[in-house]
Design an enzyme around this catalytic site. Structure first.
Site, short mmCIF file in Angstrom:
data_model
loop_
_atom_site.label_atom_id
_atom_site.label_comp_id
_atom_site.label_asym_id
_atom_site.label_seq_id
_atom_site.Cartn_x
_atom_site.Cartn_y
_atom_site.Cartn_z
N GLU A 177 -4.00 7.53 -4.58
CA GLU A 177 -4.26 7.06 -5.95
C GLU A 177 -5.58 7.63 -6.48
OE1 GLU A 177 -4.14 2.81 -5.72
OE2 GLU A 177 -2.06 2.76 -5.10
N HIS A 237 -1.08 0.45 -9.84
CA HIS A 237 -1.68 -0.51 -8.90
C HIS A 237 -2.19 -1.74 -9.65
CE1 HIS A 237 -3.73 -0.75 -4.70
NE2 HIS A 237 -3.44 -1.96 -5.15
N ARG A 287 0.87 -1.19 0.00
CA ARG A 287 0.00 0.00 0.00
C ARG A 287 0.89 1.23 0.00
NH1 ARG A 287 -3.44 -2.91 -1.43
NH2 ARG A 287 -5.51 -3.31 -0.52
#
Length: 331
Positions: free
Chosen positions: A278, A296, A249
């Site tokens: 994000e 991601h 993360r």
């Protein structure tokens, strides 16, 4: 003459269980899930979420969470008094208030190990790319610089690098297995030593792990304890040739400090698949040749999507039929 009356037995149509979906769901996911469940989609309602929940969802027993975005906590659970399951399609559940779920006896499931092989493959790919500068060499050739300026500067070898893994869980252990084949000595930081991996060196804190590593790979969950676990002190300990790879993360790293350390040469490079806000990415990172960025995607392939959806369906089916869940998160 007697008259015979013919009757037909109309088969009983079983109603599909209702499943609440608060986030937008893509067409592929919907196509796979719809034959099994009656999807109650909040994004198709003209009502604000609170009004939608109070009007339609008082008796909803299952919630499907498609992405680790937002927070699913007490305020939401209060509006869903009949809820018994939150089925997540992500491996991480830091977006779910596990304590609130425990207090309300709401079960939580996740993607289990469905993403693990793809995430491990991608992690190794990021490391190879950062060290060997594959993407930058590709750009160099494509823009004609090879002909005009000669060879692109060499990168560094992967084989033999001392690799420190922060979080030797499912993904971390698969990464370690792959990098062992590169001849990389493996060390790790975790909540406790892992007796199943006696050939790996355990460190009780990240700072000591960094001092003895050329590469730090982050594959742990995001918790209050791991937030900003990679700070300036850790990066100084890693050293000017050190590389950070993050597939966990974004908030595992102090992101502003990472930018400063890269600009100042405190560390040598980074491979980043996750970020704090994000899809926003610090602009400075986009101009650095020693940084590889991606959106991601470490865990996602068509194959992993298929497997995760099958697991989500199996968990929902098990819940509605009173059977054991396949990938429960400890609450």
């Amino acid at each position: 003459m007697a008259t015979t009356t013919c009757t037909t037995n109309t088969p009983k149509i079983e109603k599909k269980p209702k499943v609440l979906v608060l986030q937008r769901i893509n067409a592929y996911f919907e196509g796979v899930l719809s034959p099994h469940f009656d999807l109650l989609k909040a994004d198709e309602s003209s009502l604000p979420i609170p009004a939608f929940l109070s009007t339609h969802c008082r008796h909803i027993r299952a919630l499907l969470v498609m992405a680790p975005i937002g927070t699913f906590g007490s305020s939401l659970l209060d509006q869903l008094p009949s809820l018994g399951l939150i089925a997540c399609t992500s491996a991480g559940v830091n977006h779910i208030d596990i304590d609130a779920c425990r207090k309300r006896s709401v079960a939580v499931t996740n993607a289990g190990e469905m993403f693990t092989p793809d995430a491990a493959d991608y992690t190794v790919g990021l490391l190879v790319d950062v060290l060997r500068r594959v993407v930058m060499a590709d750009r160099y050739v494509r823009n004609g610089s090879w002909m005009l300026k000669g060879d692109y500067p060499l990168g560094s070898k992967v084989s033999g690098k001392r690799v420190g893994i922060v979080g030797l869980g499912s993904i971390g252990s698969h990464v370690a297995k792959r990098l062992t084949a590169f001849g990389c000595p493996i060390s790790y930081f975790s909540r406790a030593p892992k007796p199943n991996y006696p050939s790996y060196t355990y460190f009780p804190n990240v700072l000591d792990l960094a001092r003895e590593s050329d590469v730090l790979i982050l594959s742990c969950a995001l918790t209050d304890e791991t937030r900003n676990i990679i700070n300036r002190d850790v990066m100084i300990a890693l050293g000017k040739d050190g590389v950070v790879i993050n597939v966990g993360r974004g908030a595992l790293i102090d992101e502003p400090e990472l930018v400063r350390c890269l600009k100042e040469g405190v560390i040598g490079g980074a491979g980043l698949d996750v970020f704090v806000n994000e899809p926003e990415v610090p602009e400075e990172l986009t101009h650095m040749e020693n940084v590889v960025l991606s959106d991601h995607r470490a865990v996602t392939t068509p194959e992993s999507f298929k497997n995760v959806l099958e697991l989500a369906i199996a968990n929902l089916d098990a819940f509605f039929s009173g059977k054991l869940l396949l990938s429960p998160v400890s609450c």
